[in-house]
Structure formats: C-alpha cells, structure tokens
Design a protein around this motif. Structure first.
Motif, PDB file in Angstrom:
ATOM      1  N   ARG A   1      -4.968  10.477  -0.484  1.00 47.88           N
ATOM      2  CA  ARG A   1      -5.336  11.019   0.821  1.00 47.88           C
ATOM      3  C   ARG A   1      -5.360  12.547   0.771  1.00 47.88           C
ATOM      4  O   ARG A   1      -4.337  13.195   1.045  1.00 47.88           O
TER       5      ARG A   1
ATOM      6  N   THR B   1       4.497  10.661   0.617  1.00 45.29           N
ATOM      7  CA  THR B   1       4.127   9.305   0.232  1.00 45.29           C
ATOM      8  C   THR B   1       4.517   8.387   1.378  1.00 45.29           C
ATOM      9  O   THR B   1       5.676   8.393   1.808  1.00 45.29           O
TER      10      THR B   1
ATOM     11  N   ASN C   1     -14.176  11.668  -1.846  1.00 40.19           N
ATOM     12  CA  ASN C   1     -13.562  10.428  -1.375  1.00 40.19           C
ATOM     13  C   ASN C   1     -14.538   9.608  -0.522  1.00 40.19           C
ATOM     14  O   ASN C   1     -14.524   8.378  -0.555  1.00 40.19           O
TER      15      ASN C   1
ATOM     16  N   THR D   1       7.245   0.960   7.550  1.00 39.40           N
ATOM     17  CA  THR D   1       6.593   2.150   7.014  1.00 39.40           C
ATOM     18  C   THR D   1       7.667   3.177   6.681  1.00 39.40           C
ATOM     19  O   THR D   1       8.484   3.521   7.532  1.00 39.40           O
TER      20      THR D   1
ATOM     21  N   THR E   1       0.835  -1.199   0.000  1.00 41.82           N
ATOM     22  CA  THR E   1       0.000   0.000   0.000  1.00 41.82           C
ATOM     23  C   THR E   1       0.865   1.242   0.000  1.00 41.82           C
ATOM     24  O   THR E   1       1.821   1.349   0.771  1.00 41.82           O
TER      25      THR E   1
ATOM     26  N   HIS F   1       4.041   1.275   2.745  1.00 44.04           N
ATOM     27  CA  HIS F   1       3.972   0.152   3.682  1.00 44.04           C
ATOM     28  C   HIS F   1       4.557  -1.068   2.973  1.00 44.04           C
ATOM     29  O   HIS F   1       3.931  -1.638   2.082  1.00 44.04           O
TER      30      HIS F   1
ATOM     31  N   THR G   1      -7.196  13.299   8.301  1.00 44.14           N
ATOM     32  CA  THR G   1      -6.195  12.926   7.293  1.00 44.14           C
ATOM     33  C   THR G   1      -4.957  13.809   7.434  1.00 44.14           C
ATOM     34  O   THR G   1      -3.819  13.337   7.350  1.00 44.14           O
TER      35      THR G   1
ATOM     36  N   GLU H   1       0.277   5.360   0.431  1.00 45.16           N
ATOM     37  CA  GLU H   1      -0.647   6.459   0.709  1.00 45.16           C
ATOM     38  C   GLU H   1      -0.025   7.739   0.179  1.00 45.16           C
ATOM     39  O   GLU H   1       1.111   8.053   0.529  1.00 45.16           O
TER      40      GLU H   1
ATOM     41  N   PHE I   1      -0.441  11.603   0.444  1.00 49.69           N
ATOM     42  CA  PHE I   1      -1.047  12.779   1.073  1.00 49.69           C
ATOM     43  C   PHE I   1      -0.754  13.982   0.188  1.00 49.69           C
ATOM     44  O   PHE I   1       0.417  14.245  -0.125  1.00 49.69           O
TER      45      PHE I   1
ATOM     46  N   GLN J   1      -3.520   4.637  -2.282  1.00 52.76           N
ATOM     47  CA  GLN J   1      -4.582   5.332  -1.546  1.00 52.76           C
ATOM     48  C   GLN J   1      -4.355   6.828  -1.653  1.00 52.76           C
ATOM     49  O   GLN J   1      -3.355   7.339  -1.139  1.00 52.76           O
TER      50      GLN J   1
END
Lengths: 226, 226
Positions: free
Chosen positions: B40, B186, B107, B194, B7, B189, B171, B9, B11, B38
């Motif tokens: 965000r 970014t 979203n 992480t 995954t 995972h 968020t 993410e 942002f 994802q």
C-alpha cells in the motif's frame, strides 16, 4: 582460552513499560548467553530533559497505539503488564524519583537484591496499578522482594543522602553520554566496541552483535519454568 | 477446510528506511507464511501532518542513533541500506510525492510490478544515494525493475491525474484511520480482528499473532538464495 563474558549495561526506569520488557528478556538470557548483565537504575525524566525528547504518549495517536502495543507485547513476552488506569497522572505527574533513588540505594548496599526489588516495583506500577511514590509503597515492594523490614527502612533513609542522589544523577548522565533519548537503553560492550541499543525491540539485533542465538523473548529453558 | 490466507497490508513510503526493512522481511515471508500481502504505497509527509508527529531525525540524538541503528539493522536484515550524505535535504526538503504517486500509478496499471519498482526506488535513495525526485530518476528505476521505456513514460504521465492523486490520498487516509503516526505500518487481518503494528521491529510479534514461526529477518529458504 574461551570468550571472556561480554558486558551488557541495561539503563532503565520502572516508569517505563518497555524497560520492563527488556529487563525480563535480559534476565532470562543472561545465563544462556555468555554475558555479564549490569542493571543500571536511571531517571527517565532526566534523560527526556537532557535530550529534548518528549514522552511518546503526549501524541494522542502514539498513546493509543502504545496501549495496544504493550498489551500484545506483554502476552508475547509473557510479562503481566497492564496499563495503569490514570496513565497521565502515574507517568507524567507522580513520576519515579523516589523509586529510582531507592533502587540506587539497593544497588549500593544490596546489589544482589536489585533485580527482585526492581521487578516488584514494576509489578506494582505496571501490573497491579499500585502506587510507587509513597514511602510505604516502596517498603512493601522491597519486603515482597525479600528484604527485611529493617533493611528496607534503612535503604529508604538513604534515599535523601547526597551519595544516592549523586549516584542516580551519574548513572542518568552516563546513559545520556551513550546517546540516550529515552529508556530502556542497552549498552553492549563486544570485542572492544560499544553499541547502544534503544528500546525493547533490539534484542534479536543484540543477539546478532553478540554472535549468540535468539530464541524469542521466552527462550525454551525459561518457558519450561513459567 | 484449511486456514484461509490472512491478509497483511503494508503501508510504506520509499523515503522511510524502516519501511524498506519491513518490506523486504514481508516479501520474504509471504510465501512461507499463509498470508496475502497487499503493498500500500502511502505518503509519509501526509501521515506526519495528520497525526501531528515530527520526523524523529529532527531530534539530534535520535538522528545520531538512527544512523547507527539503520547500519546495524541493514547488516542483520541483509538489506544494502546506506544513509544518504545529505539526509536532511533528501528526506525533509526533496520528499517523495512524485515517487509515491508513480508507485500508486504502477499499482493501478501494473500491480505485479509494484514490488520491483518500489525496491528500485529504495535502492536509489536508501542505498546508492541517488535522486528519486526528477522524472528521469523515476523512469530509470522503473526500467531497471523491468518496465519498458514506453510503459514507464505512460505511468509517469498518469502521476498528475486526479485518479492517481486521489488514490494516494485515500491510501494515506486509510493508514491514518488505522492510527498511523509514521511508517511503516502493517495491518494484519487475523480471525476477524485487525491489528495495527508500527515499525519494522514488530515482525516477530506479527508471527505470534498469525500463529506462524519467526525464523529471523532472513528465513533459511531466503538465506540460501542470497
């Protein structure tokens, strides 16, 4: 008629870890790309003062990020970079004035040794957490790079001459005129145009501007040697 | 058993041009690398405040550099990015609160439309120098992205609900917890670890962390479509 070699100027200070990354990447590519690399030892504290910028590590979250970022980039770029234990003392208090004046003297007297002596100073401060302020530290780096004890001593004596002081000042001012607010700065002279690139993370963009191929921070020819 | 998809993410805030670059690069790679992306939507002003960071463009030399940097990166990354004429008014005064709340509502209600609506907002503010503050501007972007006028209006009405306000706040706080001091961020995972990567210039490092191949900001499969 083939392309004339393009000139890249790398403005750097051994206090700057991202400068080390740029330096190694450009030293690897200079014989792969059709470029002439000019190493330009500069004084980062002078650039920060002149631009009004502050060291990023003064912001706690940036300092924390940099610690991880530099470790990961060191692995990826294959440079044995390690954060000094007492970062603030090494970077913000001790500084690099004598070291950068010494490199300026090397550049004036033995320019062919500048790459190696620069690397040995980085190995001290940014890999083995060793001093680069005391005269004997600088002499040790110079001798490790291949200068004789006599040559190194002679260069160290030049550090306090106005010729060396003025040259470092001029190089630092040249970086500022190109718009520097930190280091490293790569100035690319391509087809009559001048591009100023900040940081170690514009090397792929540099390849694009040069019309050359980017093969990652460790191009295959270098990878075979490492 | 093959690798489970990792995954990522992202942002981002549509006020941040470097976020746009990261966004397009990750949207291109999500089907090439074995990753789940994802998106965000976050509020950049909240992150600056929480971290004590200042927008880089407040330092005149950084502002000048960014203008060139973004133009060159836009060409290289093939994103039609252009500096707004009145940068300070657009970025520092008008801001992005309603736009990012709108994306938060998208979203929640129509997550499959988030990528397209985000892109249309960037096209307005960072390509065509158009407003993204007024309700009709946001509706225009949403409809251009493919939402019906009725859907867009319904989402706009949600913008002032505590559900949407709290979600954007959460968020943004999540980004801060990962150590954000700006955007894009970014969060990768990978194998139980992480990694937080800041900026649009860590995508090659991200590939390295994922054990995937970096093929430049415009991978061949995408290049054929552009």
């Amino acid at each position: 008629m083939g392309h004339l070699p393009r000139t890249l100027e790398l403005f750097y200070d051994v206090l700057s870890p991202y400068s080390w990354l740029s330096f190694e990447i450009l030293c690897r590519y200079k014989n792969i790309w059709n470029v002439r690399l000019q190493l330009r030892p500069s004084f980062i504290a002078g650039i920060m003062k002149d631009s009004g910028n502050k060291p990023p590590a003064l912001l706690p979250r940036k300092a924390k990020y940099m610690t991880n970022d530099i470790q990961l980039l060191g692995q990826h770029v294959q440079v044995p970079i390690q954060f000094p234990k007492d970062f603030f003392s090494v970077i913000l208090e001790k500084g690099s004035l004598r070291a950068m004046r010494f490199l300026t003297a090397v550049n004036l007297e033995h320019p062919e040794m500048l790459e190696k002596v620069s690397r040995e100073l980085w190995m001290r401060v940014w890999s083995r957490d060793e001093d680069i302020v005391e005269p004997q530290s600088i002499l040790a780096a110079a001798e490790k790079a291949g200068l004789s004890a006599q040559q190194a001593q002679g260069l160290l004596e030049k550090v306090s001459t106005s010729q060396v002081k003025n040259q470092l000042k001029e190089t630092t001012e040249a970086a500022c005129k190109h718009g520097a607010f930190g280091l490293p700065v790569t100035v690319a002279h391509v087809d009559g145009q001048t591009h100023m690139l900040f940081g170690s993370d514009r090397m792929e963009l540099l390849a694009y501007l040069l019309g050359e191929k980017w093969m990652g921070p460790v191009p295959p020819a270098v990878s075979a040697r490492l």
